[in-house]
Design an enzyme around this catalytic site. Structure first.
Site, short mmCIF file in Angstrom:
data_model
loop_
_atom_site.label_atom_id
_atom_site.label_comp_id
_atom_site.label_asym_id
_atom_site.label_seq_id
_atom_site.Cartn_x
_atom_site.Cartn_y
_atom_site.Cartn_z
CE1 TYR A 14 37.67 21.19 -21.09
CE2 TYR A 14 37.31 23.55 -21.39
CZ TYR A 14 37.25 22.25 -21.87
OH TYR A 14 36.78 22.02 -23.14
CG HIS A 19 44.92 18.17 -18.78
ND1 HIS A 19 46.17 17.58 -18.62
CD2 HIS A 19 44.74 18.27 -20.13
CE1 HIS A 19 46.70 17.35 -19.81
NE2 HIS A 19 45.87 17.75 -20.74
CG PHE A 64 41.68 25.50 -25.12
CD1 PHE A 64 40.88 24.75 -24.26
CD2 PHE A 64 41.15 26.66 -25.69
CE1 PHE A 64 39.58 25.14 -23.98
CE2 PHE A 64 39.85 27.06 -25.41
CZ PHE A 64 39.06 26.29 -24.55
CG ASN A 66 46.02 21.65 -28.39
OD1 ASN A 66 45.67 22.80 -28.10
ND2 ASN A 66 45.36 20.90 -29.27
CG ASP A 91 48.44 17.24 -16.25
OD1 ASP A 91 48.78 18.30 -16.81
OD2 ASP A 91 47.98 16.27 -16.88
CG ASN A 112 48.73 16.90 -26.32
OD1 ASN A 112 49.58 16.30 -26.97
ND2 ASN A 112 47.48 16.49 -26.23
#
Length: 229
Positions: A14, A19, A64, A66, A91, A112
């Site tokens: 990632y 994000h 992560f 969320n 973001d 989130n």
């Protein structure tokens, strides 16, 4: 102490996602301002340092996106911080790529990471909204934010990250105006005064020559006589 939180997802998969621009911003600040090495703590990665007169803790939650609030809440409780000591860099779909805005409090707008932080510490924290643009349709959002920045994005992205780092000390002191000025100097620098002056000089020269020509009021006979004198 101030707590700067960058939002993203952990792991190399990632790392360059849209994000993860919050993670990228903290990495830039840590490099440019001589922060300490990253360490695992509070379910995330932390780095300590100073921005101007302020002691600052940088935090990249590794829960992560969320579940970001779990990490933020843990760090706040450990250092006995208030939510107003927290600034979250994230973001923002509703801003064009390369645009940056600061905001105090407010809703999470469906983000989130912010939703999770709201759940754990409330809404009274500051945000730095880092524009990444919108893919156009709601069903495309997930794939868009979890996709790497395109090569064409590299220039504006670099300018944004450098600008955020340039203004980080102002951000830590709560001066959003000076922070935004520092960002703007990277993302929309003023035109050079030298080039403006040179252009003005070039424009002025023909007028000067024209004036010299029209000032010659001698008669044709006088001009002929002057050639032989």
């Amino acid at each position: 102490m101030k707590l700067f939180v960058g939002l993203g997802n952990p792991g190399g998969k990632y790392a360059r996602n849209r994000h993860n621009i919050g993670f990228m911003a903290l990495d830039e600040i840590a490099r440019d301002h001589g922060f300490g090495p990253w360490k695992s703590k509070f379910q995330g990665q932390i780095s300590e340092g100073r921005l101007g007169s302020e002691k600052v803790l940088l935090l990249k939650p590794e829960t992560f996106m969320n579940r970001s609030g779990q990490s933020v809440g843990e760090a706040m409780r450990f250092y006995k911080l208030d939510s107003t000591d927290v600034t979250v860099l994230h973001d923002e779909l509703d801003l064009a790529p390369g645009k940056v805005r600061v905001k105090a409090g407010g809703g999470h707008a469906g983000h989130n990471g912010l939703r999770s932080i709201h759940d754990h510490i409330g809404a009274a924290y500051d945000r730095v909204r880092l524009g990444i643009g919108h893919p156009g349709r709601k069903e495309l959002v997930s794939g868009y934010v979890l996709h790497d920045f395109a090569k064409a994005d590299e220039t504006w992205l670099d300018n944004v990250l450098r600008g955020v780092s340039d203004g980080a000390a102002h951000l830590a002191q709560g001066d959003g105006g000076k922070f935004m000025n520092a960002v703007a100097l990277r993302t929309a620098p003023p035109r050079s005064s030298k080039s403006t002056a040179a252009k003005a000089e070039t424009t002025a020269k023909p007028k000067e020559a024209e004036t010299q020509t029209t000032d010659d009021t001698r008669s044709p006979l006088q001009k002929l006589m002057d050639r032989f004198n």
